[in-house]
Motif scaffolding. Structure first.
Motif, PDB file in Angstrom:
ATOM      1  N   VAL A 132       3.453  -7.009   1.736  1.00  0.00           N
ATOM      2  CA  VAL A 132       3.127  -7.939   0.650  1.00  0.00           C
ATOM      3  C   VAL A 132       3.464  -7.280  -0.682  1.00  0.00           C
ATOM      4  CG1 VAL A 132       1.295  -9.221  -0.515  1.00  0.00           C
ATOM      5  CG2 VAL A 132       1.266  -9.000   1.984  1.00  0.00           C
ATOM      6  N   ILE A 133       4.274  -7.968  -1.475  1.00  0.00           N
ATOM      7  CA  ILE A 133       4.570  -7.527  -2.842  1.00  0.00           C
ATOM      8  C   ILE A 133       3.882  -8.526  -3.765  1.00  0.00           C
ATOM      9  CG2 ILE A 133       6.341  -6.832  -4.473  1.00  0.00           C
ATOM     10  CD1 ILE A 133       6.547  -5.296  -1.873  1.00  0.00           C
ATOM     11  N   ILE A 138       6.977  -4.564  -9.597  1.00  0.00           N
ATOM     12  CA  ILE A 138       8.391  -4.251  -9.789  1.00  0.00           C
ATOM     13  C   ILE A 138       8.808  -3.196  -8.771  1.00  0.00           C
ATOM     14  CG2 ILE A 138      10.120  -3.291 -11.365  1.00  0.00           C
ATOM     15  CD1 ILE A 138       8.425  -4.354 -13.685  1.00  0.00           C
ATOM     16  N   ILE A 139       9.832  -3.534  -7.990  1.00  0.00           N
ATOM     17  CA  ILE A 139      10.416  -2.592  -7.032  1.00  0.00           C
ATOM     18  C   ILE A 139      11.831  -2.316  -7.520  1.00  0.00           C
ATOM     19  CG2 ILE A 139      10.930  -2.120  -4.617  1.00  0.00           C
ATOM     20  CD1 ILE A 139       7.954  -2.732  -5.146  1.00  0.00           C
ATOM     21  N   GLU A 140      12.051  -1.120  -8.032  1.00  0.00           N
ATOM     22  CA  GLU A 140      13.338  -0.800  -8.650  1.00  0.00           C
ATOM     23  C   GLU A 140      14.413  -0.504  -7.604  1.00  0.00           C
ATOM     24  OE1 GLU A 140      14.902  -0.868 -11.332  1.00  0.00           O
ATOM     25  OE2 GLU A 140      13.424  -1.276 -12.888  1.00  0.00           O
ATOM     26  N   HIS A 141      15.602  -0.230  -8.081  1.00  0.00           N
ATOM     27  CA  HIS A 141      16.783  -0.062  -7.230  1.00  0.00           C
ATOM     28  C   HIS A 141      16.575   1.020  -6.157  1.00  0.00           C
ATOM     29  CE1 HIS A 141      18.001   3.822  -9.013  1.00  0.00           C
ATOM     30  NE2 HIS A 141      17.498   3.311 -10.136  1.00  0.00           N
ATOM     31  N   TYR A 148       4.033  -3.183   6.711  1.00  0.00           N
ATOM     32  CA  TYR A 148       2.603  -3.370   6.444  1.00  0.00           C
ATOM     33  C   TYR A 148       2.132  -2.624   5.199  1.00  0.00           C
ATOM     34  CZ  TYR A 148       2.313  -5.657  10.982  1.00  0.00           C
ATOM     35  OH  TYR A 148       2.490  -6.520  12.040  1.00  0.00           O
ATOM     36  N   ASN A 149       2.973  -2.552   4.188  1.00  0.00           N
ATOM     37  CA  ASN A 149       2.539  -2.058   2.884  1.00  0.00           C
ATOM     38  C   ASN A 149       1.880  -3.194   2.108  1.00  0.00           C
ATOM     39  OD1 ASN A 149       4.625   0.615   1.592  1.00  0.00           O
ATOM     40  ND2 ASN A 149       4.044   0.240   3.707  1.00  0.00           N
ATOM     41  N   PHE A 150       1.049  -2.828   1.146  1.00  0.00           N
ATOM     42  CA  PHE A 150       0.488  -3.797   0.206  1.00  0.00           C
ATOM     43  C   PHE A 150       0.691  -3.233  -1.183  1.00  0.00           C
ATOM     44  CE2 PHE A 150      -2.620  -6.106  -2.273  1.00  0.00           C
ATOM     45  CZ  PHE A 150      -2.567  -7.383  -1.745  1.00  0.00           C
ATOM     46  N   ILE A 151       1.546  -3.889  -1.954  1.00  0.00           N
ATOM     47  CA  ILE A 151       1.844  -3.483  -3.329  1.00  0.00           C
ATOM     48  C   ILE A 151       1.102  -4.449  -4.247  1.00  0.00           C
ATOM     49  CG2 ILE A 151       3.652  -2.882  -4.963  1.00  0.00           C
ATOM     50  CD1 ILE A 151       3.833  -1.393  -2.246  1.00  0.00           C
ATOM     51  N   ILE A 169      -0.734   0.431  -2.512  1.00  0.00           N
ATOM     52  CA  ILE A 169      -0.533   0.823  -3.907  1.00  0.00           C
ATOM     53  C   ILE A 169      -1.309  -0.148  -4.784  1.00  0.00           C
ATOM     54  CG2 ILE A 169       1.152   1.150  -5.748  1.00  0.00           C
ATOM     55  CD1 ILE A 169       3.145   2.011  -3.643  1.00  0.00           C
ATOM     56  N   GLY A 170      -2.239   0.375  -5.568  1.00  0.00           N
ATOM     57  CA  GLY A 170      -3.175  -0.438  -6.323  1.00  0.00           C
ATOM     58  C   GLY A 170      -2.577  -1.078  -7.560  1.00  0.00           C
TER      59      GLY A 170
END
Length: 211
Positions: A132-133, A138-141, A148-151, A169-170
């Motif tokens: 989940v983003i 912002i996810i850069e280049h 199963y990450n949570f951004i 990542i909080g």
């Protein structure tokens, strides 16, 4: 994303955001599966409610896609366990990308990923399955984000950051370029991560704390 109708798993706040995005895209939502009532959220109006996970099985895995809308907390395995249960039964999880997100055509987005409003994902980034983003992240280049990450909202991952699976990542956290975050690690809200974060450790205000 396929054109098959959607069944939503979960009826809370995260579900309301996803339903809002899907409705805006004209997607057909067959049902919401939630043990709790959903009448207090207007966005769910007109969608059929079922109370038990077993109710999903009345919808053929050939005719619907699932969207896991259960909220995420650090080190919680609930989302993972739900997904794996229904994957074993032959269901697929839809990829949800908001119209208001800016996702490069040269980014790689895998199955079951959820990209919410005002997210930016740049060229060369890879977002692996069931991550989940959240809003405004912002996810850069050339970043590689594990499964199963949570951004969380407003987080910034600078160029060539790599995360393993089950990373959290909080909100408003920043990860500087070329940093690696290992499995199960947590970057707390507002933290700035400037060096490798080992498995199951926490970065809180720049300090490394053992789980």
């Amino acid at each position: 994303m396929s054109n098959r109708p959607i069944v939503i798993l979960g009826g809370g706040g995260h579900a309301s955001v996803l339903v809002d995005i899907l409705k805006d895209q004209g997607k057909e939502i067959k049902a919401i599966i939630s043990p709790d009532g959903i009448g207090s959220r207007k966005v769910f109006a007109g969608i059929q409610l079922f109370r038990s996970d077993s109710d999903i099985e009345q919808f053929s895995n050939q005719n619907v896609d699932l969207v896991n809308a259960v909220g995420m907390f650090p080190r919680s395995t609930i989302r993972h366990d739900i997904n794996e249960k229904f994957i074993r039964l032959g269901y697929r999880f839809a990829t949800v990308i908001s119209k208001n997100a800016c996702v490069s055509e040269f980014a790689n987005i895998h199955e079951g990923v959820q990209i919410l409003n005002r997210v930016v994902i740049h060229s060369g980034a890879t977002i692996n399955a069931h991550t989940v983003i959240n809003t405004g992240a912002i996810i850069e280049h050339d970043c590689t984000i594990g499964t199963y990450n949570f951004i969380s909202p407003g987080a910034i991952l600078c160029g060539q950051v790599k995360t393993d699976n089950n990373v959290f990542i909080g909100a408003n956290a920043t990860v500087i370029p070329n940093i690696e975050i290992n499995e199960g690690a947590i970057v707390a809200a507002g933290a700035v991560l400037s060096r490798t974060l080992e498995k199951n450790k926490i970065c809180y205000s720049g300090k490394m704390l053992i789980k």
